[in-house]
Write a protein that holds these residues in place. Structure first.
Motif: not given
Length: 140
Positions: A90-104
């Motif tokens: 789920l996309r919500s899991e990405m929010n905890q896993a990705f570093d700040a640059e990739d989240l942006a």
């Protein structure tokens, strides 16, 4: 060709296949109009993300794709080996896993309206999200 011991990692975004063409399971990703050329090469690894309008995998990473080749014509096309996850991430899991640059990059690409995107992410973000996820070999 990418170095097989050191591939690059990308997120590839899919919209509704009935409106946009390519299904995530198809092993083909075609560029949308006016999109920049793909920077992927054979051997690179893509996380295959589906937007909200993609009903089967809405707002989730359906699996990974290993780039087989890139057809550098108009429209540009990536052919990849589809490897589904046993359970979509789920996309919500990405929010905890990705570093700040990739989240942006995910937030900045306005994924609701633009359903054809390919952008790089770090190996750290890829590893943190995928971790020890099981693949669904029986669905290949």
């Amino acid at each position: 060709m990418a170095d097989p011991t050191n591939p690059r990692y990308f997120v590839t975004v899919f919209g509704d296949p009935e409106k946009r063409g390519d299904a995530v399971e198809s092993g083909t990703y075609t560029a949308g109009e006016n999109y920049p050329s793909f920077t992927v090469q054979p051997g690179d690894v893509m996380l295959l993300y589906c937007t909200e309008e993609y009903m089967v995998y809405s707002l989730a990473f359906a699996g990974i794709g290993i780039v087989l080749d890139v057809i550098r014509e108009v429209p540009e096309t990536i052919r990849y080996r589809w490897i589904p996850f046993s359970q979509p991430i789920l996309r919500s899991e990405m929010n905890q896993a990705f570093d700040a640059e990739d989240l942006a990059k995910m937030a900045g690409s306005n994924l609701r309206f633009s359903t054809r995107r390919v952008f790089d992410i770090s190996k750290r973000s890829f590893d943190a999200l995928v971790g020890q996820r099981l693949t669904a070999w029986n669905r290949l």
